[in-house]
Design a protein around this motif. Sequence first.
Motif, mmCIF file in Angstrom:
data_model
loop_
_atom_site.group_PDB
_atom_site.id
_atom_site.type_symbol
_atom_site.label_atom_id
_atom_site.label_comp_id
_atom_site.label_asym_id
_atom_site.label_seq_id
_atom_site.Cartn_x
_atom_site.Cartn_y
_atom_site.Cartn_z
ATOM 1 N N ARG A 1 -12.690 -6.149 15.634
ATOM 2 C CA ARG A 1 -13.961 -6.658 15.102
ATOM 3 C C ARG A 1 -14.159 -6.328 13.617
ATOM 4 N N TYR A 2 -13.082 -6.434 12.859
ATOM 5 C CA TYR A 2 -13.173 -6.207 11.413
ATOM 6 C C TYR A 2 -13.685 -7.434 10.663
ATOM 7 N N LEU A 3 -13.528 -8.616 11.259
ATOM 8 C CA LEU A 3 -14.039 -9.822 10.609
ATOM 9 C C LEU A 3 -15.515 -9.965 10.952
ATOM 10 N N PRO A 4 -16.365 -10.171 9.969
ATOM 11 C CA PRO A 4 -17.792 -10.329 10.247
ATOM 12 C C PRO A 4 -18.054 -11.527 11.149
ATOM 13 N N SER A 5 -19.031 -11.383 12.009
ATOM 14 C CA SER A 5 -19.461 -12.494 12.849
ATOM 15 C C SER A 5 -20.338 -13.412 12.004
ATOM 16 N N LEU B 1 -10.146 -13.818 1.564
ATOM 17 C CA LEU B 1 -11.187 -14.646 0.967
ATOM 18 C C LEU B 1 -11.909 -15.393 2.081
ATOM 19 N N TYR B 2 -13.224 -15.365 2.026
ATOM 20 C CA TYR B 2 -14.072 -16.044 3.009
ATOM 21 C C TYR B 2 -14.392 -17.453 2.524
ATOM 22 N N HIS B 3 -14.217 -18.422 3.404
ATOM 23 C CA HIS B 3 -14.609 -19.803 3.135
ATOM 24 C C HIS B 3 -15.607 -20.196 4.225
#
Length: 83
Positions: free
Chosen positions: A14-18, A68-70
């Motif tokens: 759960r390291y990637l933000p929801s 990088l977040y898209h």
Amino acid sequence: MTVKEFFDFLEKERYLPSVQGNNVAWELRNRNGEQGVYFTKTREIIHPNAVLKEMLEGITETPLFVLLYHYTPEAYYIRKENK
């Protein structure tokens, strides 16, 4: 570790933000450019079998990976097209 294993680890721990709607793209980059992309809704991965260790070969500076977040897959493709 492959790009797929890396993104599987990030999801499991759960390291990637929801993000609402869960339809985003996470781009894995290093000094040599894009190394992989993970689309959260479809769970598709670009370059899933690429090995992270091999991506660092030839880099003489400090090894570095960034995500990088898209906000949508389309935003990722637009950014890539405009480079």
